[in-house]
Design a protein around this motif. Structure first.
Motif, mmCIF file in Angstrom:
data_model
loop_
_atom_site.group_PDB
_atom_site.id
_atom_site.type_symbol
_atom_site.label_atom_id
_atom_site.label_comp_id
_atom_site.label_asym_id
_atom_site.label_seq_id
_atom_site.Cartn_x
_atom_site.Cartn_y
_atom_site.Cartn_z
ATOM 1 N N GLN A 167 30.335 24.036 -30.305
ATOM 2 C CA GLN A 167 29.836 25.120 -31.158
ATOM 3 C C GLN A 167 30.854 25.423 -32.260
ATOM 4 O O GLN A 167 32.045 25.556 -31.982
ATOM 5 C CB GLN A 167 29.613 26.386 -30.318
ATOM 6 N N LYS B 154 12.679 22.294 -30.329
ATOM 7 C CA LYS B 154 13.001 22.123 -31.754
ATOM 8 C C LYS B 154 12.096 21.112 -32.439
ATOM 9 O O LYS B 154 12.548 20.085 -32.962
ATOM 10 C CB LYS B 154 14.474 21.738 -31.929
ATOM 11 N N ASP C 103 20.515 23.921 -19.289
ATOM 12 C CA ASP C 103 20.721 22.542 -19.765
ATOM 13 C C ASP C 103 21.232 21.694 -18.608
ATOM 14 O O ASP C 103 22.391 21.262 -18.565
ATOM 15 C CB ASP C 103 21.696 22.537 -20.953
ATOM 16 N N PHE D 72 11.448 30.290 -22.455
ATOM 17 C CA PHE D 72 11.814 29.859 -23.816
ATOM 18 C C PHE D 72 11.844 28.331 -23.771
ATOM 19 O O PHE D 72 12.695 27.741 -23.101
ATOM 20 C CB PHE D 72 13.199 30.435 -24.111
ATOM 21 N N ILE E 218 23.034 31.749 -23.966
ATOM 22 C CA ILE E 218 24.318 31.356 -23.369
ATOM 23 C C ILE E 218 24.060 30.297 -22.308
ATOM 24 O O ILE E 218 23.233 30.497 -21.404
ATOM 25 C CB ILE E 218 25.047 32.572 -22.757
ATOM 26 N N GLY E 219 24.743 29.178 -22.452
ATOM 27 C CA GLY E 219 24.594 28.098 -21.487
ATOM 28 C C GLY E 219 25.851 27.882 -20.688
ATOM 29 O O GLY E 219 26.078 28.540 -19.662
ATOM 30 N N VAL F 276 20.112 26.959 -39.238
ATOM 31 C CA VAL F 276 21.170 25.937 -39.321
ATOM 32 C C VAL F 276 21.858 25.890 -37.968
ATOM 33 O O VAL F 276 22.353 26.922 -37.495
ATOM 34 C CB VAL F 276 22.198 26.279 -40.422
ATOM 35 N N VAL G 258 16.364 31.754 -35.031
ATOM 36 C CA VAL G 258 17.633 31.393 -34.390
ATOM 37 C C VAL G 258 18.676 31.187 -35.482
ATOM 38 O O VAL G 258 18.463 30.409 -36.424
ATOM 39 C CB VAL G 258 17.500 30.092 -33.564
ATOM 40 N N PRO H 126 29.052 28.698 -20.670
ATOM 41 C CA PRO H 126 29.932 29.740 -20.121
ATOM 42 C C PRO H 126 29.399 30.312 -18.798
ATOM 43 O O PRO H 126 30.167 30.835 -18.001
ATOM 44 C CB PRO H 126 29.949 30.806 -21.226
HETATM 45 O O1 LIG Z 1 17.762 26.623 -30.453
HETATM 46 C C1 LIG Z 1 18.766 26.832 -29.752
HETATM 47 O O2 LIG Z 1 18.676 27.459 -28.710
HETATM 48 C C2 LIG Z 1 20.069 26.439 -30.292
HETATM 49 C C3 LIG Z 1 20.205 26.436 -31.666
HETATM 50 C C4 LIG Z 1 21.458 26.291 -32.238
HETATM 51 O O3 LIG Z 1 21.629 26.334 -33.453
HETATM 52 N N1 LIG Z 1 22.529 26.108 -31.417
HETATM 53 C C5 LIG Z 1 22.416 26.048 -30.058
HETATM 54 O O4 LIG Z 1 23.439 25.913 -29.376
HETATM 55 N N2 LIG Z 1 21.170 26.151 -29.483
HETATM 56 C C6 LIG Z 1 21.011 25.995 -28.018
HETATM 57 O O5 LIG Z 1 21.735 27.026 -27.356
HETATM 58 C C7 LIG Z 1 22.349 26.552 -26.175
HETATM 59 C C8 LIG Z 1 23.833 26.842 -26.263
HETATM 60 O O6 LIG Z 1 24.468 26.423 -25.100
HETATM 61 P P1 LIG Z 1 26.032 26.669 -24.851
HETATM 62 O O7 LIG Z 1 26.757 26.138 -26.048
HETATM 63 O O8 LIG Z 1 26.291 25.871 -23.604
HETATM 64 O O9 LIG Z 1 26.204 28.156 -24.672
HETATM 65 C C9 LIG Z 1 22.009 25.066 -26.054
HETATM 66 O O10 LIG Z 1 20.932 24.928 -25.153
HETATM 67 C C10 LIG Z 1 21.567 24.668 -27.455
HETATM 68 O O11 LIG Z 1 20.561 23.685 -27.430
#
Ligand SMILES: O=C(O)c1cc(=O)[nH]c(=O)n1[C@@H]1O[C@H](COP(=O)(O)O)[C@@H](O)[C@H]1O
Length: 272
Positions: A228, A105, A24, A101, A247-248, A156, A194, A250
């Motif tokens: 989150q 969405k 991201d 990936f 995982i983004g 969700v 997901v 972290p």
């Molecule tokens: O589809 C996704 O990847 C996704 C779905 C969801 O419900 N929640 C979610 O956080 N994500 C994605 O997962 C990643 C989480 O990133 P971090 O919260 O930085 O670890 C982000 O790129 C979100 O767009």
């Protein structure tokens, strides 16, 4: 439990960490820098809204040109152009480059989503996300438009807690909606789901081995939750049945993303 193929449609290749790093990034250059750091420690690289809307398909081409992604549309095996990914280490295929990936969405009428999937399929992603809440016909249209892609249904969002979900008009705990949407999506042909780590054991029990389960909302002990809401540790998510941890921050917000990814990979790879 739904009936279907006996085996999960996709799991990380042997020896690869069950991690999808969310790139991201605000621009393509940053994404490439992160990808170089984390690709040896991930089975999947995720390109989402921020990066794709800024850098477009060119960023996927750039990642492939550097050998940081497996060749589009084929199973991940070593990419000879990048020595970071040797074909084998002993008799294990540990050197597979990560797969793509595309997390965009999609959520629209079936014809529009089908067109969107056809546009994205040329980039050779393994996974493309759609919102299961778009309905069965929409999920089916996505599957029919790009049969080679693993249409991945988001149930969700992991940022929603009970109250936030209720405010959207969906009553009951998130797990009720997750169950309903996961079943709907898999019956419509989705090969991956997901959900948050909080629901993953329930979804696995409901859907069995027919589906790849992908969990964002993963936070190593002590890490910032940020936005989150429904979270668990990587270890917990895997023991509850997740196939792939998204995982983004972290990793990408760490002082050294390569070290953060490597540390995590060392901890979780043996748990698969
Ligand atoms: O589809 C996704 O990847 C996704 C779905 C969801 O419900 N929640 C979610 O956080 N994500 C994605 O997962 C990643 C989480 O990133 P971090 O919260 O930085 O670890 C982000 O790129 C979100 O767009």
């Amino acid at each position: 439990m739904l009936s279907g193929p006996a085996e999960r449609p996709w799991v990380p290749p042997a020896g690869r960490p069950p991690i999808a790093v969310a790139l991201d990034a605000p621009d393509g250059a940053t994404a490439l820098q992160w990808a170089r750091a984390v690709a040896p420690h991930a089975a999947v690289l995720k390109v989402g809204l921020e990066l794709f809307l800024r850098a477009g398909a060119a960023v996927v081409t750039a990642l492939r040109d550097e050998g940081l992604l497996a060749p589009g549309g084929r199973p991940a095996v070593g990419v000879p152009s990048n020595p970071a990914f040797p074909l084998t280490d002993g008799d294990q295929e540990v050197g597979a480059a990560p797969e793509l990936f595309l997390d965009l969405k999609l959520h629209d009428i079936p014809a529009t989503v089908a067109g969107g999937m056809r546009s994205l399929a040329v980039l050779g992603p393994r996974f493309v996300t759609v919102h299961a809440a778009g309905g069965a016909a929409m999920v089916r249209a996505a599957v029919d438009a790009a049969p080679e892609v693993h249409v991945t249904a988001v149930t969700v969002l992991t940022s929603l807690d009970d109250r936030a979900l209720a405010a959207t008009g969906l009553s009951g705990p998130p797990s009720d909606a997750v169950r309903r949407l996961a079943v709907l999506a898999v019956e419509a042909g989705a090969r991956a789901i997901v959900c948050s780590p909080k629901e993953v054991s329930m979804v696995r029990a409901e859907l069995g081995e027919t589906v790849t389960l992908i969990t964002p909302g993963v936070r190593p002990e002590g890490a910032e939750r940020a936005d989150q809401a429904r979270v668990a540790t990587p270890e917990r998510a895997l023991s509850d049945g997740s196939d792939l941890l998204v995982i983004g921050r972290p990793i990408t917000s760490a002082v050294d993303p390569a070290v953060a990814a490597a540390t995590l990979a060392t901890r979780v790879t043996p748990l698969r």
